[in-house]
Design an enzyme around this catalytic site. Structure first.
Site, PDB file in Angstrom:
ATOM      1  N   HIS A 186       4.249  10.905  -0.973  1.00  0.00           N
ATOM      2  CA  HIS A 186       3.571   9.991  -0.039  1.00  0.00           C
ATOM      3  C   HIS A 186       2.565  10.838   0.752  1.00  0.00           C
ATOM      4  O   HIS A 186       2.727  11.099   1.948  1.00  0.00           O
ATOM      5  CB  HIS A 186       4.610   9.353   0.881  1.00  0.00           C
ATOM      6  CG  HIS A 186       4.119   8.138   1.627  1.00  0.00           C
ATOM      7  ND1 HIS A 186       2.841   7.642   1.488  1.00  0.00           N
ATOM      8  CD2 HIS A 186       4.746   7.321   2.523  1.00  0.00           C
ATOM      9  CE1 HIS A 186       2.697   6.578   2.265  1.00  0.00           C
ATOM     10  NE2 HIS A 186       3.840   6.366   2.901  1.00  0.00           N
ATOM     11  N   GLN A 213       0.973   9.797   4.230  1.00  0.00           N
ATOM     12  CA  GLN A 213       1.940   9.847   5.330  1.00  0.00           C
ATOM     13  C   GLN A 213       2.057  11.263   5.883  1.00  0.00           C
ATOM     14  O   GLN A 213       1.995  11.477   7.105  1.00  0.00           O
ATOM     15  CB  GLN A 213       3.312   9.370   4.822  1.00  0.00           C
ATOM     16  CG  GLN A 213       4.400   9.429   5.872  1.00  0.00           C
ATOM     17  CD  GLN A 213       4.179   8.431   6.990  1.00  0.00           C
ATOM     18  OE1 GLN A 213       4.011   7.258   6.726  1.00  0.00           O
ATOM     19  NE2 GLN A 213       4.164   8.885   8.226  1.00  0.00           N
ATOM     20  N   ASP A 225      13.668   9.548   7.246  1.00  0.00           N
ATOM     21  CA  ASP A 225      13.085   8.400   6.536  1.00  0.00           C
ATOM     22  C   ASP A 225      14.267   7.523   6.137  1.00  0.00           C
ATOM     23  O   ASP A 225      15.429   7.969   6.179  1.00  0.00           O
ATOM     24  CB  ASP A 225      12.335   8.954   5.297  1.00  0.00           C
ATOM     25  CG  ASP A 225      11.714   7.887   4.415  1.00  0.00           C
ATOM     26  OD1 ASP A 225      11.612   6.721   4.841  1.00  0.00           O
ATOM     27  OD2 ASP A 225      11.316   8.219   3.280  1.00  0.00           O
ATOM     28  N   CYS A 281       8.674   8.186   9.442  1.00  0.00           N
ATOM     29  CA  CYS A 281       7.481   7.573   8.828  1.00  0.00           C
ATOM     30  C   CYS A 281       7.459   6.069   9.019  1.00  0.00           C
ATOM     31  O   CYS A 281       6.401   5.451   8.850  1.00  0.00           O
ATOM     32  CB  CYS A 281       7.413   7.931   7.352  1.00  0.00           C
ATOM     33  SG  CYS A 281       8.858   7.399   6.418  1.00  0.00           S
ATOM     34  N   ARG A 334      -2.121   7.340  10.721  1.00  0.00           N
ATOM     35  CA  ARG A 334      -2.366   6.931   9.334  1.00  0.00           C
ATOM     36  C   ARG A 334      -3.811   6.439   9.193  1.00  0.00           C
ATOM     37  O   ARG A 334      -4.498   6.740   8.233  1.00  0.00           O
ATOM     38  CB  ARG A 334      -1.398   5.794   8.914  1.00  0.00           C
ATOM     39  CG  ARG A 334       0.091   6.154   8.931  1.00  0.00           C
ATOM     40  CD  ARG A 334       0.438   7.151   7.855  1.00  0.00           C
ATOM     41  NE  ARG A 334       0.000   6.700   6.535  1.00  0.00           N
ATOM     42  CZ  ARG A 334       0.690   5.874   5.736  1.00  0.00           C
ATOM     43  NH1 ARG A 334       1.860   5.425   6.112  1.00  0.00           N
ATOM     44  NH2 ARG A 334       0.226   5.534   4.549  1.00  0.00           N
TER      45      ARG A 334
HETATM   46  N1   CP Z   1       5.199   4.600   6.368  1.00  0.00           N
HETATM   47  C1   CP Z   1       4.694   3.692   5.502  1.00  0.00           C
HETATM   48  O1   CP Z   1       4.111   4.038   4.462  1.00  0.00           O
HETATM   49  O2   CP Z   1       4.883   2.406   5.874  1.00  0.00           O
HETATM   50  P1   CP Z   1       4.586   1.114   5.006  1.00  0.00           P
HETATM   51  O3   CP Z   1       5.586   1.082   3.874  1.00  0.00           O
HETATM   52  O4   CP Z   1       4.749  -0.039   5.932  1.00  0.00           O
HETATM   53  O5   CP Z   1       3.192   1.196   4.451  1.00  0.00           O
HETATM   54  N1  NVA Z   2      10.883   6.735   1.178  1.00  0.00           N
HETATM   55  C1  NVA Z   2      10.426   5.433   1.609  1.00  0.00           C
HETATM   56  C2  NVA Z   2       9.164   5.547   2.367  1.00  0.00           C
HETATM   57  C3  NVA Z   2       8.663   4.259   2.969  1.00  0.00           C
HETATM   58  C4  NVA Z   2       7.370   4.405   3.678  1.00  0.00           C
HETATM   59  C5  NVA Z   2      10.263   4.530   0.407  1.00  0.00           C
HETATM   60  O1  NVA Z   2       9.797   4.990  -0.628  1.00  0.00           O
HETATM   61  O2  NVA Z   2      10.629   3.349   0.503  1.00  0.00           O
END
Ligand code: CP
Ligand code: NVA
Length: 314
Positions: A129, A132, A231, A271, A299
């Protein structure tokens, strides 16, 4: 930089440049001098997983940079009915100036980037990600700058010698991006997780990290740390494992006992979305809400930096 596919594929100087530009764009938001490099450009968001922050901050960011944003739910386009990523990339490259993709397999964003002829941004895959973590680094740097009398020449220098700890599912996308960020920028990373939620030996080797960064005892991991991060325990796509995950990961909650083991001014980051009482206690979340919502705001700024850099190269 032609694409933003992972932290793994970024160099330290590219990270530095994005952070510098993120800070500049944050300061210029709403001002007349704010640049509009996306004027006349159309970017699509192709999302196969839910999103609040990523979707809204990209849509707003694209517009603030002068461009147009199209949201394409993966199941609303033919991709969801089996049209290949390769053909989708070839078609969309004829219409668009860039795509932001949220999906499961990292190979899908890589394939789109290889076959298409427009910039691709990874908006979350099962492996990474990156947007993020860039926003998290910006938030961490803001805090370090506030504490320091003289700003260093490079933002990256702020992190030297610092220790960040990731708690919970340390094999998830967010954790893996943190591991690569630590290697690139030269700070220490620790992972507080049971064996079955530690990253694979392959990921650790690719990141040039050793198994000694993994701690099965959460308090040991937190000792003297500068930053505590968590997370959700149930990432998107893992819902069927919810019950098992909530049980195994329970000892890895960030709560007062954990924050007391860290440095007195240690930051706590998340996050989002957060599940209070699971990966973080309600009390610790509220005590650190300012940092957590700064992360969410950042972000927008860092993604505008990414979009600007990718547009400049076209
Ligand atoms: N942290 C993040 O990516 O949030 P969303 O899943 O809401 O985009
Ligand atoms: N690890 C989480 C992050 C969400 C922003 C997921 O993949 O759902």
């Amino acid at each position: 930089m032609n694409h933003l596919l992972s932290i793994e594929s970024l160099s330290a100087s590219e990270i530095e440049d994005l952070l510098q530009l993120g800070f500049r764009l944050k300061a210029l938001r709403g001002k007349r001098k704010h640049p509009t490099p996306l004027e006349g450009k159309s970017w699509a968001l192709i999302f196969g997983k839910s999103s609040t922050r990523t979707r809204v901050s990209f849509e707003v960011g694209i517009r603030e940079l002068g461009g147009r944003a199209l949201f394409l739910g993966m199941h609303d386009i033919q991709l969801g009915r089996g049209e290949s990523v390769e053909d989708t990339a070839r078609v969309l490259s004829r219409y668009l100036h860039g795509v932001v993709i949220r999906t499961y397999a990292q190979s899908e964003v890589e394939t789109f980037a290889r076959i298409g002829s427009i910039p691709v941004i990874n908006a979350l895959t099962d492996d990474e990600h990156p947007c993020q973590i860039l926003a998290d680094l910006m938030t961490w740097a803001e805090d370090l700058l506030r504490r320091q009398k003289k700003a260093p020449r490079r933002i990256g220098d702020l992190f030297a010698g610092k220790t960040a700890v990731f708690f919970g599912d340390a094999a998830c996308n967010v954790s893996q991006s943190w591991i690569f960020a630590a290697t690139k920028l030269g700070f220490n990373i620790r992972l507080a997780a049971p064996k079955s939620f530690q990253p694979s030996a392959g990921v650790l080797a690719r990141a040039k990290q050793s198994a000694s960064i993994c701690f099965e005892d959460a308090r040991d991991a937190a000792k003297g740390a500068d930053l505590l991060y968590t997370d959700t325990w149930v990432s998107m796509g893992k819902e069927e494992e919810s019950k098992k995950r909530l049980g195994i990961l329970a000892p890895y909650q960030i709560n007062t006992s954990i924050t007391q083991a860290a440095k007195p001014h240690a930051l706590v980051m998340h996050c989002l979305p957060a599940y209070r009482g699971q990966e973080i206690s309600a009390e610790v979340f509220e005590a650190h809400a300012k940092t957590i919502f700064d992360e969410a705001e950042n972000r927008l700024h860092i993604q505008k930096a990414i979009l600007s850099r990718l547009t400049a190269r076209k």
